[in-house]
Design an enzyme around this catalytic site. Structure first.
Site, PDB file in Angstrom:
ATOM      1  N   ASP A 161     -11.083  39.824   5.839  1.00 12.16           N
ATOM      2  CA  ASP A 161     -12.015  40.328   4.827  1.00 12.16           C
ATOM      3  C   ASP A 161     -11.611  41.746   4.399  1.00 12.16           C
ATOM      4  O   ASP A 161     -11.649  42.083   3.216  1.00 12.16           O
ATOM      5  CB  ASP A 161     -13.443  40.340   5.389  1.00 12.16           C
ATOM      6  N   HIS A 189     -18.896  38.017   9.641  1.00 14.90           N
ATOM      7  CA  HIS A 189     -17.845  37.373   8.841  1.00 14.90           C
ATOM      8  C   HIS A 189     -18.488  36.167   8.150  1.00 14.90           C
ATOM      9  O   HIS A 189     -18.414  35.036   8.628  1.00 14.90           O
ATOM     10  CB  HIS A 189     -16.683  36.924   9.725  1.00 14.90           C
TER      11      HIS A 189
HETATM   12  P1  NAX Z   1      -7.815  23.444  11.454  1.00 12.07           P
HETATM   13  O1  NAX Z   1      -8.885  22.410  11.399  1.00 12.07           O
HETATM   14  O2  NAX Z   1      -6.554  23.253  10.692  1.00 12.07           O
HETATM   15  O3  NAX Z   1      -7.394  23.682  12.975  1.00 12.07           O
HETATM   16  C1  NAX Z   1      -8.330  23.840  13.981  1.00 12.07           C
HETATM   17  C2  NAX Z   1      -7.719  23.267  15.222  1.00 12.07           C
HETATM   18  O4  NAX Z   1      -8.628  23.510  16.279  1.00 12.07           O
HETATM   19  C3  NAX Z   1      -7.503  21.760  15.153  1.00 12.07           C
HETATM   20  O5  NAX Z   1      -6.151  21.464  15.434  1.00 12.07           O
HETATM   21  C4  NAX Z   1      -8.444  21.215  16.209  1.00 12.07           C
HETATM   22  O6  NAX Z   1      -7.911  20.072  16.876  1.00 12.07           O
HETATM   23  C5  NAX Z   1      -8.574  22.405  17.140  1.00 12.07           C
HETATM   24  N1  NAX Z   1      -9.783  22.395  17.968  1.00 12.07           N
HETATM   25  C6  NAX Z   1     -11.018  21.948  17.674  1.00 12.07           C
HETATM   26  N2  NAX Z   1     -11.831  22.083  18.728  1.00 12.07           N
HETATM   27  C7  NAX Z   1     -11.099  22.656  19.707  1.00 12.07           C
HETATM   28  C8  NAX Z   1     -11.368  23.035  21.045  1.00 12.07           C
HETATM   29  N3  NAX Z   1     -12.564  22.832  21.606  1.00 12.07           N
HETATM   30  N4  NAX Z   1     -10.374  23.598  21.773  1.00 12.07           N
HETATM   31  C9  NAX Z   1      -9.148  23.777  21.242  1.00 12.07           C
HETATM   32  N5  NAX Z   1      -8.832  23.414  19.992  1.00 12.07           N
HETATM   33  C10 NAX Z   1      -9.781  22.878  19.221  1.00 12.07           C
HETATM   34  O7  NAX Z   1      -8.533  24.820  11.086  1.00 12.07           O
HETATM   35  P2  NAX Z   1      -7.870  26.207  10.691  1.00 12.07           P
HETATM   36  O8  NAX Z   1      -7.686  26.257   9.237  1.00 12.07           O
HETATM   37  O9  NAX Z   1      -6.705  26.465  11.579  1.00 12.07           O
HETATM   38  O10 NAX Z   1      -9.083  27.196  11.016  1.00 12.07           O
HETATM   39  C11 NAX Z   1      -9.507  27.432  12.340  1.00 12.07           C
HETATM   40  C12 NAX Z   1     -10.801  28.211  12.346  1.00 12.07           C
HETATM   41  O11 NAX Z   1     -10.634  29.483  11.738  1.00 12.07           O
HETATM   42  C13 NAX Z   1     -11.952  27.536  11.578  1.00 12.07           C
HETATM   43  O12 NAX Z   1     -13.132  27.616  12.364  1.00 12.07           O
HETATM   44  C14 NAX Z   1     -12.113  28.438  10.370  1.00 12.07           C
HETATM   45  O13 NAX Z   1     -13.430  28.419   9.858  1.00 12.07           O
HETATM   46  C15 NAX Z   1     -11.764  29.778  10.941  1.00 12.07           C
HETATM   47  N6  NAX Z   1     -11.401  30.836  10.000  1.00 12.07           N
HETATM   48  C16 NAX Z   1     -11.825  32.088  10.278  1.00 12.07           C
HETATM   49  C17 NAX Z   1     -11.472  33.164   9.504  1.00 12.07           C
HETATM   50  C18 NAX Z   1     -11.918  34.551   9.843  1.00 12.07           C
HETATM   51  O14 NAX Z   1     -11.618  35.466   9.064  1.00 12.07           O
HETATM   52  N7  NAX Z   1     -12.622  34.808  10.933  1.00 12.07           N
HETATM   53  C19 NAX Z   1     -10.670  32.994   8.264  1.00 12.07           C
HETATM   54  C20 NAX Z   1      -9.912  31.723   8.244  1.00 12.07           C
HETATM   55  C21 NAX Z   1     -10.603  30.528   8.830  1.00 12.07           C
HETATM   56  O15 NAX Z   1     -11.449  30.006   7.867  1.00 12.07           O
END
Ligand code: NAX
Length: 329
Positions: A161, A189
């Site tokens: 952000d 966030h």
């Molecule tokens: P993806 O869905 O591509 O990848 C997430 C991965 O996490 C998947 O491979 C899934 O199998 C794995 N996963 C789910 N539950 C799990 C667990 N209990 N233990 C270990 N792995 C697990 O998402 P991606 O685009 O990589 O985003 C990941 C997270 O980042 C999301 O929650 C998203 O909302 C968050 N974000 C946060 C941001 C921030 O600024 N704080 C910005 C970017 C992003 O949106």
């Protein structure tokens, strides 16, 4: 030989993981002389995809990558064993028709077990950055379930952000991004976050002296930053990944190195009550680091407009905390 740093990444087979791991392994975060061992954590159905990611890491032959450990989420303690950094990227994404409070309840239990496993298995100097959303409250849950890890080791990411806000101010003023400094994200966030342009500087001057269109700053600027994630999903058909990974790297560097004199960076940390933010909430502040510990920059002033924005985002954090009260020890 320098002892390797162990860095765990959860959700390592996801899209942010795919942009993040190679940059850490290549030495971009800890430098060319610091070996790194990556601990990759995923849910059991994603372990095969994770094998593929590991094969690609092998195929880069990075001199700084000293090893890879894989673990599934049923064996989190193996995943976090002796780790100096834990980057919690994995979480269940928000589905269609899902309310923010539903998402908090779905992800809450993931972060209780994450906190417990970090507490019992990670290195004594561990620092944890939560990225998976809702990241402030997920961080709050994990911190409250990790009795062995001091509260000042927990961070939730608002660096993306901050970078978005810097880029908007640079474009509007026609100045390079390097001239936009002291840009703080306050609070959550989420779409209530407050990018504080009043205390930001452009070319060393108050941003409001360089961009005199205050209506733009109070309106379009703030809403562009708040809604940037949604705009990227709309345009790209997928959420921010490379820029999110970049935000993670910027955060780790910001906390692991002393902050330059006069500079600040944004991250959500455990509030000590500064600026009237409830003690114990994970809220974003202007920070400095001495390379080990962070401090909240004191003495910034906020006019009525800014204070109302900060109050609104902190109120949302309190509501989120109340939604997960039963998960906090
Ligand atoms: P993806 O869905 O591509 O990848 C997430 C991965 O996490 C998947 O491979 C899934 O199998 C794995 N996963 C789910 N539950 C799990 C667990 N209990 N233990 C270990 N792995 C697990 O998402 P991606 O685009 O990589 O985003 C990941 C997270 O980042 C999301 O929650 C998203 O909302 C968050 N974000 C946060 C941001 C921030 O600024 N704080 C910005 C970017 C992003 O949106």
């Amino acid at each position: 030989m320098t002892a390797p740093i162990r860095v765990a990444v959860t959700g390592a087979a996801g899209q942010i993981g795919y942009s993040l791991l190679f940059r850490i392994a290549s030495g971009q975060v800890f430098g060319p002389d610091q070996p790194v061992i990556l601990h990759l954590v995923e849910i059991p159905p994603a372990m095969s995809a994770l094998d593929g990611v590991e094969m690609e890491l092998d195929d880069c032959a990075f001199p700084t990558l000293a090893g890879v450990v894989k673990a599934d989420s049923d064996h989190l303690e193996d995943g976090f064993a002796d780790c100096n950094y834990v980057l919690c990227v994995g979480s269940v994404p928000r589905g269609k028709g899902m309310e923010r409070s539903d998402l908090i309840r779905i992800n809450g239990p993931i972060f209780t077990s994450t906190g417990q496993a970090i507490s019992s298995a990670a290195a004594s100097d561990v620092r944890v950055l939560v990225v998976g959303n809702p990241c402030n409250t997920n961080c709050l849950i994990a911190m409250n379930n990790a009795p062995n890890v001091p509260n000042d080791r927990w961070y939730a990411m608002t660096m993306l952000d901050q970078n978005r806000a810097i880029s908007q101010l640079a474009q509007k003023s026609g100045q390079p991004v390097s001239e936009v400094t002291n840009m703080t994200i306050w609070g959550n966030h989420s779409a209530t976050q407050y990018p504080d342009f009043y205390n930001a500087k452009i070319d060393g001057k108050p941003a409001t002296e360089v961009i005199t269109d205050e209506a733009w700053l109070q309106g379009e600027f703030i809403s562009t930053v708040q809604k940037r994630g949604a705009a990227i999903i709309q345009a790209r058909g997928a959420s921010s990944a490379a820029s999110a990974a970049n935000g993670i790297i910027d955060t780790v560097k910001a906390i692991a190195n002393p902050t330059a004199a006069g500079a600040t960076f944004s991250a959500a940390v455990c509030s000590d009550g500064s600026y009237g933010v409830d003690e114990g909430l994970i809220s974003s502040f202007p920070l400095t680091s001495d390379g080990k510990n962070w401090s909240i920059v004191q003495g910034q002033s906020h006019n009525e407009f800014a204070q109302a924005k900060i109050d609104a985002t902190v109120a949302e954090l309190k509501e989120e905390r109340d939604t997960v009260k039963d998960l906090l020890k």
